[in-house]
Structure formats: C-alpha cells, structure tokens
Design an enzyme around this catalytic site. Structure first.
Site, PDB file in Angstrom:
ATOM      1  CB  CYS A  78      -5.422  -0.517   1.456  1.00 16.01           C
ATOM      2  SG  CYS A  78      -4.208  -1.812   1.207  1.00 16.01           S
ATOM      3  CD  GLN A 109       1.891   2.927   5.138  1.00 13.16           C
ATOM      4  OE1 GLN A 109       0.794   2.392   5.162  1.00 13.16           O
ATOM      5  NE2 GLN A 109       2.763   2.714   4.172  1.00 13.16           N
ATOM      6  CG  ASP A 161      -2.273   4.336   4.047  1.00 13.47           C
ATOM      7  OD1 ASP A 161      -2.012   4.727   2.901  1.00 13.47           O
ATOM      8  OD2 ASP A 161      -2.261   3.138   4.382  1.00 13.47           O
ATOM      9  CG  HIS A 212      -6.837   3.670   1.034  1.00 11.85           C
ATOM     10  ND1 HIS A 212      -6.418   3.575   2.347  1.00 11.85           N
ATOM     11  CD2 HIS A 212      -5.916   3.019   0.292  1.00 11.85           C
ATOM     12  CE1 HIS A 212      -5.293   2.885   2.386  1.00 11.85           C
ATOM     13  NE2 HIS A 212      -4.963   2.541   1.159  1.00 11.85           N
ATOM     14  CE  LYS A 215       5.574   2.784  -6.367  1.00 11.65           C
ATOM     15  NZ  LYS A 215       6.359   2.066  -5.340  1.00 11.65           N
ATOM     16  CG  HIS A 238      -3.952   2.004  -2.720  1.00 14.78           C
ATOM     17  ND1 HIS A 238      -4.039   1.081  -1.705  1.00 14.78           N
ATOM     18  CD2 HIS A 238      -4.652   1.477  -3.756  1.00 14.78           C
ATOM     19  CE1 HIS A 238      -4.743   0.037  -2.113  1.00 14.78           C
ATOM     20  NE2 HIS A 238      -5.124   0.257  -3.358  1.00 14.78           N
TER      21      HIS A 238
END
Length: 687
Positions: free
Chosen positions: A370, A417, A419, A421, A502, A548
C-alpha cells in the site's frame, strides 16, 4: 484457519426458583439429562454460564445449554481437560500443572514433567481417564476465601501460584488463563468420588458438567512442546491435546474429518502431484513452484487479471525493497516492525581513512504494497474526475513469521498478494464498497467457493491511529455494505489493522472448514500521512478515502486452500494437465497425436503417454495424478476416427467422434466448470 459460528439456536428457557439448583429446575422441566441433547450448564440473565449445581438468591429465568451446542461442547472439553490433569498426576505424581482450556474442537493441558510424554504414556492416560469418567466423579465448585488461602492451598503448584499472583497484581491475564483464575473470585473445582471424598482438585473459574459421565466420548490426540504463558524465555512444558464430543458418533465423525483433512493436506498433495516444494536451501516459509504448480498459478492469475481489467482496475508494479523512510511515513515501522524482516544497512561510503563520507540508510523488504501505491497516486495532481482510481498489483511481500507458525502455503514468509487500493471520494465510498464486495464474492465463486459469511473487524483500542469520527464513519460504511450483501455478519471486536476497520470474507471449503479469504479495509489515515489530495468540483483540495483490498489474500495461501478443497483434483480449467492420450498399442499413437494437435489448437493442455507400461497401469498412473480427461484409443477408435473418455471416478464413454470430443472437452474447460467430469455429466455435454 478459523471456524464459522453456528446459527443461533432457540434454547429452552427454564425458571429457577430461589433456593433451588439449576439442575433441579432443568429436571423439573423435563429436559434431557442423557444423550447428545443433555443439558450440561445454563446461561443466566447476564449471559454467564453456570453449573447445574448453581443456586440463585432470587427467582431467575435461565437458558438451558445442551451438550450438542458449541457452548455445551466447550464445557465438556474443559471438564475433560480436568480429567486428563487428574490422570496425569495420578500416573506421574511429580507433574506440575499449567493451564487446560478448551480450544476449537478440543482441549489441551500443559504439564511440567521430568520426561516428555510418549505414545505409550498417552495410551495409559486414556485408559486412566476412562476409569475416572466411568466412576462418575462429581465436579464440585468451592470458593477460596482469599488470595492467601489460595497461595496456601496451591503451595506445591508453582504455575498456579503465578496465576494467583497475577490476579492479585496489575499484570494482564490472557483469555486461556482466565479459565483458571476467573475475572472475579478465586474458585477451585474438586473431583469428588461416590463416597464423597475429594480425590483431586484444580484452580478454575468453571463451569463444568455435573459429573464425569457427562463426558461420553473423548480421545487424546498428540503431544507438543509449549512455553509457559507462551513466552520462549519461560520454562518449556509438555502440552497434551485431546478432543471431546457429546456422543461417540460425533467423535467418530470428527476423527474421520481429520483423516480426510490429512489425506487432503496440501503439503502432501504438493509433493505427490509435483506442484511445489520448500527446499531447505531456500529457507522456511519460502516455497518454489514446479512446472505443474506454475501452470495452475498462472491460470489463477491470468483469470484474475482478466476480471480486474473488466472491472476497471489499472495495473501497477512496485519493487520488493525500499528505504525505511517509506515505512516510517506509513507507520509500519511503529506498528508492524516485529512482522518485518530486519533492515539491511546500505549505501554507506567511506574515505580512504575509513571515515564515513556518506552515511548509510536502512532498507527493508516490503511487508505491504500500500505505501508504494500511495506514491503512485501522489506522483501527479489528481482530479475528482479520475476517481475512483483502482490500482492493482500482484505484489510480492515478505513477513517474518515465527518458525513455529509457518505452515505450508497457508502461512509463509514470502507471498504474492493480489493487492488493490481504491482511492475515492466520500460520496463514492458506499457504492464502491458494495460493488467491491460483489466483485470479490463472484470471483471466489468462479473458483468453486460459494459458502460464505462476513466478519467485521473493529478498532483495537490499544493499537490504532486516527480520530474517533473517521473510525466510526469507516466502520459504519463497511457494516452497511456487509449487511446489504445478505450474508451473515459476525463481529470481530478489536481485530482491525491500526489504520482502519476491515470486512473479511470467510469461505467454507469442501470439508466444512472456514478460511479467511478476501479482506476489505477503509482507511482515512494513510491518505493523511501521505498528503494525498484531489481537486474537487469547486476547485478545493480534498483528501481521498482509501480502500485496501486483497482478494485471494495471497496467491500461495489461496493455492493451498484450493488444493485441499479439491483434494488435488483441480477443475479442468485449472488442472496442469487437462487431458492425456493413452493408446492401447503403439500403432494407435499417431491417431492420438492428431487428436492432441486439435486440442492444443484450442488451448487445451494435453500430453500423450507413449511409454512402455501397459494401458491399465497408465490409466492408474494418470488417475492418481488426477488428470480430468483420459483419452483412450484402440483399433476401433482409429477406424471410426473416435476416442474413448475415461474419467477420474472410473466411468467411461466409448467411441466419441474426434470432432465432437474436441468440441465438448473445449467447452467444458472454457466455461470453467468446477465439478469433476464423469460419464453422466459429460454425456450431457456431448448431446
């Protein structure tokens, strides 16, 4: 791995008059006292579990708790832990007691003994436990009048004394230790035989079942080393694990589930199917993927990339290493340093006299992607017209997991990951969260996972940054998105990361085990620390909200979960080898090579087994390797320009024209069918 909470059951309620026991009231109400539905404890008006021997000072209505509920099983297991400890001290009189809480699906007890327990010791302990249980010893609660009285009674139990001292002091006592000392008064549970004699006792909060015969089925499982209070600087103890259930049938069902889980263990299947390995030369928790595993992983990643492109994500890349200043800005060095690999001190320059001309600086392997994405966002000015901006990366990260918790692919030190954002405006937040959750769930379903519930992790009051208002807004936004999904939402108090709350998707696999999969976090903090801005419609500079999102969690972990979910028999679209041609004789090889060429032209991964083994052995070999389609050919097939299909379950379809076979097999793969083909299901495909 975690366990999905069972749906709330409508437990019977019972009125307990003052001066009578809960057990008497339960008996008067005609509720079961034997079998899986036997009432073992009650829950009072404040939600506390109480022994059946409990007698309230005023009339009260309670909830009867049956052995077959999660709370009932927990009480049975904790009672079994006491029986284990009694058996250990009767057979090993030098043993000192640690703690013995119930855990998921079982219990454990820690002991300080001169020699480690052996398998023969476990057999002897099981035998002694069965004798204790059969004797029907009563669990009798007794209050200790003072800390001093507790110290006197427990003078020969140094670990219990430490817990008593902790209770009298200011040091925190963890959840498992609370089972011993409780949150209020100090109590002991005595085991009383049928003659009324106390034969053993243990410092414990309780509650317990009325007597040992309420433990109908148990088994000791294994021994492990454990450190007192989980601190490696403390004495090493011997931990005995066991399991206990409300019936023998439930115990047998659990043991069969464990056996099946062992057969499905991804570490075992990874070696048998030649998918991945963990070479000692590389290091603990650092897997390497072999060609077959690489094919599966690439297929997973390629499909994920395609879906992300369709959903408007933009692909980015970031390095594996960075200067420490980046993680100082993000806060990871303040809050996450223990989970990071140590720094590498680089770039220092010295003159010929050895004096430092240019000081060095610390570099770190990244534990998160991130902060890099924040830098990409900040690299130029941003307009509200660009938002939501969805950045996506298959980013490799490194986390220093302790060696004791590293486990195959599901707990590694190096992982990739998937991932993402997302940077958005406040007005976009709720719609973005809902569409994001829908995207996540649908992609997991595409891989064959379709039984979910959600967990909402809220702020840890001792480990967070930011203000109360932003945390409340973020938490309620996640709650609204989760509730709109229609899935069960389970609270996880204190489980959030330091920067924001989360939602985590908990997915159930083929064995009914629940795994944490995707996570979605709302973050007001990092955009502030990185001074992220966008130009609003009125020309003002505003701070975006950051979401995230990791969909698989990590490729490695998701690979391990899928391996166990499918027991290594991956769906045809993911299988490393989707079809193998097996000739009856060498003269049929040319025919199968022509079939293979047609399949490869359609993108199918196909091999031909032209080895010296007999056909039946080849079938066994490739079935063991879990190939979804075996294509057999003999003289009749060559003559008819056909092939015969053999499937993993042993069923077969003979004489399928090659053009039909190629088309049907291709359709099956292209639509990403997750079930394993059989003669019955594939016949429909051919129709």
């Amino acid at each position: 791995m975690s366990v999905q909470p069972s749906a709330a059951q409508q437990a019977p309620r019972v009125k307990v008059p003052a001066g009578t026991t809960a057990g008497e009231a339960v008996l008067e109400a005609g509720l079961p006292s034997k079998g899986p539905d036997a009432v073992v404890v009650v829950r009072d008006a404040e939600g506390a579990l109480r022994d059946l021997a409990w007698s309230p000072e005023a009339d009260v209505e309670v909830e009867a708790v049956a052995a077959s509920t999660e709370d009932g099983r927990s009480v049975i297991r904790h009672s079994a832990a006491h029986v284990l400890a009694q058996a250990v001290q009767q057979l090993h009189d030098e043993a000192k007691l640690g703690i013995g809480p119930p855990v998921r699906d079982g219990f454990y007890y820690d002991f300080d003994v001169a020699q480690p327990f052996t398998p023969e010791d476990l057999q002897a302990l099981e035998k002694r436990m069965k004798q204790i249980i059969k004797s029907g010893q009563k669990f009798s609660r007794r209050k200790l009048e003072s800390i001093e009285a507790a110290r006197a009674e427990l003078a020969d139990e140094p670990y219990k004394l430490e817990l008593v001292d902790l209770k009298s002091g200011s040091e925190d006592v963890d959840t498992s230790e609370v089972m011993e000392v409780g949150a209020g008064e100090l109590t002991v549970y005595d085991n009383v035989d049928r003659h009324g004699e106390v034969v053993w006792g243990d410092l414990c909060r309780g509650p317990h079942v009325p007597h040992t015969r309420f433990i109908p089925a148990f088994k000791l499982m294994r021994v492990a080393a454990a450190y007192w209070r989980g601190d490696q600087n403390n004495q090493q103890l011997q931990r005995i694990y066991g399991t206990a259930w409300e019936s023998k049938d439930k115990l047998d069902e659990h043991l069969e589930l464990l056996a099946e889980a062992e057969r499905r263990d991804h570490r075992r299947l990874g070696a048998e199917l030649d998918l991945f390995s963990f070479p000692d030369e590389v290091g603990s928790g650092l897997p390497v993927f072999h060609p077959k595993g690489g094919i599966i992983r690439r297929a997973m990643e390629d499909y994920s990339r395609r879906r992300h492109e369709e959903a408007g994500y933009e692909f980015v890349y970031s390095p594996h290493i960075t200067k420490g200043a980046l993680f100082e800005t993000s806060g990871h060095l303040d809050w996450y340093k223990d989970g990071m690999f140590p720094a590498m001190h680089l770039d220092e320059e010295r003159d010929e006299d050895g004096e430092v001309r240019k000081p060095g600086q610390d570099y770190y392997l990244k534990p998160m992607n991130c902060p890099f994405h924040n830098l990409i966002y900040r690299s130029r000015g941003r307009s509200y017209r660009e938002l939501p901006l969805r950045l996506f990366e298959f980013g490799s990260v490194y986390r220093y997991e302790k060696s004791g918790v590293v486990h195959g692919l599901t707990r590694v030190r190096g992982m990739t990951q998937d991932d993402a954002h997302i940077y958005c405006t406040p007005d976009q937040l709720q719609d973005e969260l809902k569409s994001l959750l829908d995207f996540v769930l649908n992609l997991l379903r595409d891989f064959g996972l379709d039984d979910f519930y959600l967990e909402l992790s809220t702020r840890n009051e001792e480990k967070y940054v930011g203000d109360d208002e932003s945390w409340q807004i973020a938490t309620e936004a996640l709650r609204e998105a989760a509730e709109s999904s229609g899935l069960e939402l389970v609270p996880d108090p204190g489980g959030a990361a330091f920067y924001g709350p989360k939602i985590s998707v908990q997915a159930k696999d083929a064995l009914g085990r629940t795994w944490q999969m995707s996570t979605i976090q709302v973050d007001y903090h990092l955009p502030d620390r990185f001074n992220l801005e966008y130009t609003a419609p009125d020309g003002s500079r505003q701070q975006p909200i950051k979401i995230h999102r990791a969909l698989f969690g990590s490729i490695e972990r998701f690979f391990g979960v899928l391996t166990e979910h499918y027991a290594g028999a991956f769906p045809a679209w993911l299988a490393p080898v989707q079809a193998v041609g097996i000739p009856i004789a060498d003269e049929h090889l040319d025919h199968l090579h022509r079939v293979a060429k047609a399949l490869r032209a359609k993108g199918i991964r196909v091999d031909i087994d032209g080895g010296d083994d007999r056909m039946q052995k080849k079938i066994r070999n490739h079935t063991t390797q879990k190939v979804p389609f075996l294509l057999l050919a003999g003289g009749k097939d060559v003559e008819a320009d056909a092939v015969s299909f053999r499937f993993r379950d042993g069923t077969q379809i003979n004489g399928v024209p090659v053009d039909s076979a190629v088309a049907a097999l291709t359709r099956w793969v292209e639509r990403r069918e997750n079930s394993s083909p059989t003669a019955e299901t594939f016949q429909t495909e051919l129709a």
